[in-house]
Design a protein around this motif. Structure first.
Motif, mmCIF file in Angstrom:
data_model
loop_
_atom_site.group_PDB
_atom_site.id
_atom_site.type_symbol
_atom_site.label_atom_id
_atom_site.label_comp_id
_atom_site.label_asym_id
_atom_site.label_seq_id
_atom_site.Cartn_x
_atom_site.Cartn_y
_atom_site.Cartn_z
ATOM 1 N N ALA A 112 0.821 -1.212 0.000
ATOM 2 C CA ALA A 112 0.000 0.000 0.000
ATOM 3 C C ALA A 112 0.857 1.264 0.000
ATOM 4 O O ALA A 112 2.021 1.262 0.430
ATOM 5 C CB ALA A 112 -0.931 0.003 1.206
ATOM 6 N N TYR A 113 0.238 2.341 -0.454
ATOM 7 C CA TYR A 113 0.881 3.661 -0.469
ATOM 8 C C TYR A 113 -0.153 4.686 -0.028
ATOM 9 O O TYR A 113 -1.232 4.806 -0.606
ATOM 10 C CB TYR A 113 1.362 3.982 -1.883
ATOM 11 C CG TYR A 113 1.863 5.405 -2.054
ATOM 12 C CD1 TYR A 113 3.070 5.817 -1.503
ATOM 13 C CD2 TYR A 113 1.118 6.337 -2.792
ATOM 14 C CE1 TYR A 113 3.535 7.114 -1.675
ATOM 15 C CE2 TYR A 113 1.571 7.636 -2.965
ATOM 16 C CZ TYR A 113 2.774 8.032 -2.404
ATOM 17 O OH TYR A 113 3.225 9.311 -2.570
ATOM 18 N N PHE A 114 0.171 5.436 1.044
ATOM 19 C CA PHE A 114 -0.771 6.420 1.582
ATOM 20 C C PHE A 114 0.046 7.527 2.244
ATOM 21 O O PHE A 114 0.387 7.452 3.430
ATOM 22 C CB PHE A 114 -1.707 5.748 2.596
ATOM 23 C CG PHE A 114 -2.926 6.554 2.939
ATOM 24 C CD1 PHE A 114 -4.024 6.575 2.089
ATOM 25 C CD2 PHE A 114 -2.989 7.288 4.120
ATOM 26 C CE1 PHE A 114 -5.166 7.310 2.407
ATOM 27 C CE2 PHE A 114 -4.117 8.030 4.436
ATOM 28 C CZ PHE A 114 -5.200 8.035 3.577
ATOM 29 N N PRO A 115 0.380 8.595 1.515
ATOM 30 C CA PRO A 115 1.311 9.619 2.003
ATOM 31 C C PRO A 115 0.670 10.696 2.876
ATOM 32 O O PRO A 115 0.721 11.889 2.564
ATOM 33 C CB PRO A 115 1.842 10.216 0.696
ATOM 34 C CG PRO A 115 0.670 10.142 -0.232
ATOM 35 C CD PRO A 115 -0.036 8.860 0.117
ATOM 36 N N TYR A 116 0.066 10.248 3.975
ATOM 37 C CA TYR A 116 -0.603 11.200 4.868
ATOM 38 C C TYR A 116 -0.301 10.832 6.325
ATOM 39 O O TYR A 116 0.101 9.704 6.638
ATOM 40 C CB TYR A 116 -2.123 11.171 4.656
ATOM 41 C CG TYR A 116 -2.547 11.478 3.240
ATOM 42 C CD1 TYR A 116 -2.506 12.776 2.735
ATOM 43 C CD2 TYR A 116 -2.979 10.459 2.398
ATOM 44 C CE1 TYR A 116 -2.895 13.052 1.440
ATOM 45 C CE2 TYR A 116 -3.373 10.726 1.093
ATOM 46 C CZ TYR A 116 -3.328 12.025 0.615
ATOM 47 O OH TYR A 116 -3.702 12.295 -0.670
ATOM 48 N N ALA A 117 -0.532 11.802 7.214
ATOM 49 C CA ALA A 117 -0.413 11.553 8.644
ATOM 50 C C ALA A 117 -1.700 10.907 9.137
ATOM 51 O O ALA A 117 -2.794 11.438 8.921
ATOM 52 C CB ALA A 117 -0.150 12.857 9.390
ATOM 53 N N VAL A 118 -1.563 9.763 9.806
ATOM 54 C CA VAL A 118 -2.715 8.948 10.191
ATOM 55 C C VAL A 118 -2.619 8.559 11.660
ATOM 56 O O VAL A 118 -1.540 8.252 12.167
ATOM 57 C CB VAL A 118 -2.778 7.662 9.333
ATOM 58 C CG1 VAL A 118 -3.915 6.746 9.799
ATOM 59 C CG2 VAL A 118 -2.935 7.998 7.855
ATOM 60 N N VAL A 145 2.812 0.510 5.466
ATOM 61 C CA VAL A 145 2.324 1.282 4.318
ATOM 62 C C VAL A 145 3.360 2.322 3.907
ATOM 63 O O VAL A 145 3.832 3.106 4.740
ATOM 64 C CB VAL A 145 0.977 1.965 4.663
ATOM 65 C CG1 VAL A 145 0.549 2.899 3.526
ATOM 66 C CG2 VAL A 145 -0.100 0.911 4.907
ATOM 67 N N GLU A 146 3.685 2.369 2.648
ATOM 68 C CA GLU A 146 4.663 3.332 2.138
ATOM 69 C C GLU A 146 4.123 4.762 2.237
ATOM 70 O O GLU A 146 2.975 5.030 1.885
ATOM 71 C CB GLU A 146 4.989 3.024 0.672
ATOM 72 C CG GLU A 146 6.027 3.963 0.081
ATOM 73 C CD GLU A 146 6.222 3.765 -1.406
ATOM 74 O OE1 GLU A 146 7.023 4.522 -1.991
ATOM 75 O OE2 GLU A 146 5.582 2.865 -1.991
ATOM 76 N N GLY A 147 4.949 5.660 2.751
ATOM 77 C CA GLY A 147 4.591 7.070 2.791
ATOM 78 C C GLY A 147 3.767 7.505 3.991
ATOM 79 O O GLY A 147 3.617 8.702 4.243
ATOM 80 N N LEU A 192 -5.210 0.444 3.032
ATOM 81 C CA LEU A 192 -4.441 -0.710 2.567
ATOM 82 C C LEU A 192 -4.662 -0.988 1.087
ATOM 83 O O LEU A 192 -3.799 -1.576 0.421
ATOM 84 C CB LEU A 192 -4.801 -1.949 3.394
ATOM 85 C CG LEU A 192 -4.525 -1.866 4.899
ATOM 86 C CD1 LEU A 192 -4.911 -3.174 5.569
ATOM 87 C CD2 LEU A 192 -3.056 -1.535 5.170
ATOM 88 N N ALA A 193 -5.803 -0.570 0.556
ATOM 89 C CA ALA A 193 -6.091 -0.785 -0.868
ATOM 90 C C ALA A 193 -5.439 0.274 -1.748
ATOM 91 O O ALA A 193 -5.324 0.094 -2.962
ATOM 92 C CB ALA A 193 -7.600 -0.795 -1.103
ATOM 93 N N SER A 194 -5.006 1.382 -1.157
ATOM 94 C CA SER A 194 -4.413 2.478 -1.914
ATOM 95 C C SER A 194 -2.986 2.135 -2.340
ATOM 96 O O SER A 194 -2.188 1.635 -1.547
ATOM 97 C CB SER A 194 -4.406 3.746 -1.057
ATOM 98 O OG SER A 194 -3.759 4.806 -1.700
ATOM 99 N N THR A 195 -2.669 2.408 -3.599
ATOM 100 C CA THR A 195 -1.320 2.167 -4.111
ATOM 101 C C THR A 195 -0.847 3.397 -4.883
ATOM 102 O O THR A 195 -1.625 4.322 -5.141
ATOM 103 C CB THR A 195 -1.289 0.949 -5.057
ATOM 104 O OG1 THR A 195 -2.115 1.223 -6.194
ATOM 105 C CG2 THR A 195 -1.771 -0.307 -4.349
#
Length: 261
Positions: free
Chosen positions: A133-139, A164-166, A243-246
């Motif tokens: 996955a890739y999700f470049p945000y603060a979570v 998760v990347e990012g 998790l589905a985000s790439t």
């Protein structure tokens, strides 16, 4: 491996994107997912409000809908908890009342060991924590009560998120405190429920994260209601959608939502 998606009522009616995300995610990991059209409510609202007899047809229906599958996977800890904890009780109660029902017994015996919450299935069955996955945000992550206390998900969701990347994962103060939803609790004790939800939102905002994620959309729906009422700069999102985000297919927030920080 035959895998069925149990979407649940809340997701089917209000959060269909979560179901789509689960399918995208599992198919990316090489899992073929079926969606049995005969599935319906698991009976949790009925059972929790005292309609025990009315729950029984739903238990039988669930067992029939998911017969023949190796695994039943759902993005809802509360519905998994209903199946695991309460289906055996429904069958036992019928026997205690002198109404033994073989179909209820079989539902408890066969469906319980095959039903998995999404993060359990990913970590325990597929044996993966990095799903690409890739999700470049603060979570920041909110663990729902059913997942935390009844299913014992522990750090499975956090392991998946950490890979998760990012992503910039920030610890939520008071994470193990209830958000105040609790199904009918939010209706019967609305003032207390809202106050608990406000505490959760305040703690999430203190992290500085733009996204609060969780593994149960029922909790996220409650939190999102408070976020919107207070016009807070926070976006709620089911963990499956992260998790589905790439990189190739990144998450796109609805145009009606504020820009994610």
């Amino acid at each position: 491996m035959r895998v069925a998606l149990f979407l649940t009522c809340v997701n089917d009616l209000l959060f269909p994107d979560t179901g789509r995300a689960v399918v995208r995610l599992l198919e990316r990991l090489g899992v073929e997912v079926d969606f049995p059209m005969a599935q319906s409510c698991c009976g949790q609202p009925h059972y929790n409000t005292g309609y025990r007899h009315e729950t029984e047809p739903l238990v039988r229906g669930m067992a029939a809908a998911f017969a023949g599958y190796d695994y039943v996977v759902t993005p809802s800890g509360s519905c998994v908890a209903m199946v695991r904890d309460n289906y055996p009780r429904v069958a036992a109660r019928a026997r205690a009342e002198g109404r033994p029902d073989g179909r209820l017994d079989r539902a408890a015996e066969t469906l319980v060991p095959r039903t998995y919450e999404l993060t359990e299935f990913l970590v325990d069955v597929l044996g993966v924590t990095d799903v690409g996955a890739y999700f470049p945000y603060a979570v920041t992550y909110h663990p729902s009560c059913h997942g935390l206390r009844m299913l014992g998900l522990k750090d499975r969701p956090l392991k998946l998120l950490s890979a998760v990347e990012g992503i910039e994962l920030r610890e939520l103060p008071g994470a193990e405190e209830c958000c105040g939803f609790g199904g009918t609790f939010a209706v019967k004790n609305s003032d207390v429920s809202a106050a608990m939800g406000q505490d959760k939102v305040r703690n999430a905002l203190d992290t500085g994260a733009g996204v609060l994620c969780g593994a149960d959309n029922s909790c996220l729906m409650h939190i999102e209601g408070i976020v919107r009422h207070e016009h807070a700069p926070l976006h709620t999102l089911h963990l499956a959608e992260i998790l589905a985000s790439t990189r190739e297919q990144p998450y796109r927030p609805p145009v009606s939502e504020a820009k994610i920080r």
